[in-house]
Enzyme design. Structure first.
Site, PDB file in Angstrom:
ATOM      1  N   LYS A 175     -33.761  33.610  48.026  1.00 21.63           N
ATOM      2  CA  LYS A 175     -34.391  32.960  46.877  1.00 21.63           C
ATOM      3  C   LYS A 175     -33.473  33.051  45.659  1.00 21.63           C
ATOM      4  O   LYS A 175     -32.678  33.984  45.585  1.00 21.63           O
ATOM      5  CB  LYS A 175     -35.739  33.626  46.556  1.00 21.63           C
ATOM      6  N   HIS A 294     -38.200  26.539  61.886  1.00 16.65           N
ATOM      7  CA  HIS A 294     -39.151  26.517  60.775  1.00 16.65           C
ATOM      8  C   HIS A 294     -40.135  25.371  61.000  1.00 16.65           C
ATOM      9  O   HIS A 294     -39.778  24.338  61.580  1.00 16.65           O
ATOM     10  CB  HIS A 294     -38.437  26.344  59.435  1.00 16.65           C
TER      11      HIS A 294
END
EC number: 4.1.1.39
Length: 475
Positions: A175, A294
Site C-alpha cells: 500500500k 485475485h
C-alpha cells in the site's frame, strides 16, 4: 415448395410456442454420474408456476428457444437437453425455489470453463419470466473434471518449493495500492519480507500504469526478494501481477517473471477472463511458476442473495481453470464472509472429496479426483488481534494476508511484518500445545507481546478496530 416437402412439414413439424415444462420438466429423471448438476435459486414472475420457471431455466441454458423450430427434428433433443428434475421451495421466502437441473456432458467442450459458463450462466439470466435467478452450486462430474489441468502445482508442491510446513503462510499487499514509484515499491517489498513475511503482493489494481511500468516493478521487486532471502535464509515470494489487456501481453509478463527466477505470479481471473486464466495456468505449470489468483469483480456477481452466482461456483471454476491461491474472504475482517458458508467453499478449494452439506451451502457431493487443491487467502481488514481466529478458522493450508495490518504499524513496514510473524508463531505454538485459540486467543497474543515490542505496538494501535456488520450471504 414441392408437394413432397409440404407433406413432410404437415406430418413432422408443428409451428408455435410450447410450454417449457412439457419438454424440460422431468421429475422422474434419474441423474447420471456424468451429468453436470446445477442448483438454481429461482424467483418466478407473478403468475409463472415454479415448474414452468425451472423448465425455462433448463431449456434456455441448453437446447431450448422461445418457439418450435424446424431443426429440432434433425437432432435428438432427449440426448442433449437440460432437465429440471427437482424443485424445492426456499424456507422463509415467498415465491422462491431451488430448481435442480441436469445437463448431459456432451453439451460442453472439454477443458473449457468459458464454454461451460456460456451455457449455464448465459442468456438465461436475462429471461423475462424470472424476477431473479442465482446459481447456488454446481456438481462437476469426474468425467468432466479430468479434462482440466487445474491448479499449476497445488498445495503440497507449493509447500515443497517454499520448504515451509506446519503453519499458515503470511502475506502483505503493498500500500498505497496506486501511486508509488517502482523503486519505493520495491523498498516496501524488501522491508516486509525481511521482517518475516513469506509473500508480498501487487494490488489487483496494479498492472502497468504511467507512475510504475510493469517491467520496472518486476525488476525492483525481484531485487528486494533476493536481498530478503539472503538476509533471512527463507524462500520468499512476491505476487507479480501479470494481468494485462491482451493474452499476449500477459504471457510476456509471465515470461519475464520466469527469467527473473521469481517463484510466483498473479492474475485477476474474473476481470482477465477464464480463457486468459487457463492459458496462464498452463504456462505456469510448464515453467515452474506458482499462480496467485485475485477475485476482483466477484462481488458484482455473487453478493446479491437472489441473483447472480454464489462464490462457491466461482471457486470451483477457478480450481478447474487453474490457480494455486485464491482470495476467499476472512470471516473476521472488513470483507464479506459468513463462517459456515466460507468454510464450505474453502473445503471445496482444498479437499479431494467434499460431501453434500446444506448447512454450509454445499448442494452436491463433489469428487475432485486428481485435481490439486488451492490455498485459500484470507485478506481484507485483518490485524494481529485476528490472528488466533484466522489460524483456528483456516488452518495451516492458508495464506493470511495483512496489508494495512503490516504497513500501518507505527514503527514501519519491517516491524509490522515482525509483529505478524510473532503473532502467528505464538498462535501455532499454542494450538500445538492444545490451547483453545477461539477461547484463549486474546490472552495468547498478550503473552507474546510481552517479549515482542513490535507486537505490543501493533496490539495497541488496533485494539479497538472492528468491522461488525451482518453478512449478506446467508443460507
Amino acid at each position: 415448395m414441392s408437394p413432397q416437402t409440404e407433406t413432410k412439414a404437415s406430418v413432422g413439424f408443428k409451428a408455435g410456442v410450447k410450454d417449457y415444462k412439457l419438454t424440460y420438466y422431468t421429475p422422474d429423471y434419474v441423474t447420471k454420474d456424468t451429468d453436470i448438476l446445477a442448483a438454481f435459486r429461482v424467483t418466478p414472475q407473478p403468475g409463472v408456476p415454479p415448474e414452468e420457471a425451472g423448465a425455462a431455466v433448463a431449456a434456455e441454458s441448453s437446447t431450448g428457444t422461445w418457439t418450435a423450430v424446424w431443426t429440432d427434428g434433425l437432432t435428438s433433443l432427449d440426448r442433449y437437453k437440460g432437465r429440471c428434475y427437482n424443485i424445492e421451495p426456499v424456507a422463509g421466502e415467498e415465491n422462491q425455489y431451488i430448481c435442480y437441473v441436469a445437463y448431459p456432458l456432451d453439451l460442453f467442450e472439454e477443458g473449457s470453463v468459458t464454454n461451460m459458463f456460456t451455457s449455464i450462466v448465459g442468456n438465461v439470466f436475462g429471461f423475462k419470466a424470472l424476477r431473479a435467478l442465482r446459481l447456488e452450486d454446481l456438481r462437476i462430474p469426474p468425467a468432466y473434471t479430468k479434462t482440466f489441468q487445474g491448479p499449476p502445482h497445488g498445495i503440497q508442491v507449493e509447500r515443497d518449493k517454499l520448504n515451509k510446513y506446519g503453519r499458515p503462510l503470511l502475506g502483505c499487499t503493498i500500500k498505497p495500492k496506486l501511486g508509488l514509484s517502482a523503486k519505493n515499491y520495491g523498498r516496501a517489498v524488501y522491508e516486509c519480507l525481511r521482517g518475516g513475511l513469506d509473500f508480498t503482493k501487487d494490488d489487483e489494481n496494479v498492472n502497468s500504469q504511467p507512475f510504475m511500468r510493469w517491467r520496472d516493478r518486476f525488476l525492483f521487486c525481484a531485487e528486494a526478494l533476493y536481498k530478503a532471502q539472503a538476509e533471512t535464509g527463507e524462500i520468499k515470494g512476491h505476487y507479480l501481477n501479470a494481468t494485462a489487456g491482451t493474452c499476449e501481453e500477459m504471457l510476456k509478463r509471465a515470461v519475464f517473471a520466469r527469467e527473473l527466477g521469481v517463484p510466483i505470479v498473479m492474475h485477476d481471473y474474473l476481470t482477465g477472463g477464464f480463457t486468459a486464466n487457463t492459458t496462464l495456468a498452463h504456462y505456469c505449470r510448464d515453467n515452474g511458476l506458482l499462480l496467485h489468483i485475485h477475485r476482483a469483480m466477484h462481488a458484482v456477481i455473487d453478493r446479491q442473495k437472489n441473483h447472480g452466482m454464489h462464490f462457491r461456483v466461482l471457486a470451483k471454476a477457478l480450481r478447474l481453470s487453474g490457480g494455486d491461491h485464491i482470495h476467499a474472504g476472512t470471516v473476521v475482517g472488513k470483507l464479506e464472509g459468513e463462517r459456515d458458508i466460507t468454510l464450505g467453499f474453502v473445503d471445496l478449494l482444498r479437499d479431494d472429496f467434499v460431501e453434500k452439506d446444506r448447512s454450509r451451502g454445499i448442494y452436491f457431493t463433489q469428487d475432485w479426483v486428481s485435481i490439486p487443491g488451492v490455498i485459500p487467502v484470507a485478506s481484507g481488514g485483518i490485524h494481529v488481534w485476528h490472528m488466533p481466529a484466522l489460524t483456528e478458522i483456516f488452518g495451516d493450508d492458508s495464506v493470511l494476508q495483512f496489508g494495512g495490518g503490516t504497513l500501518g504499524h507505527p514503527w514501519g513496514n519491517a516491524p509490522g511484518a515482525v509483529a505478524n510473524r510473532v503473532a502467528l508463531e505464538a498462535c501455532v505454538q499454542a494450538r500445538n500445545e492444545g490451547r483453545d485459540l477461539a477461547r484463549e486467543g486474546n490472552e495468547i497474543i498478550r503473552e507474546a507481546s510481552k517479549w515482542s515490542p513490535e507486537l505490543a505496538a501493533a496490539c495497541e494501535v488496533w485494539k479497538s478496530i472492528k468491522f461488525e456488520f451482518a453478512a449478506m450471504d446467508t443460507l
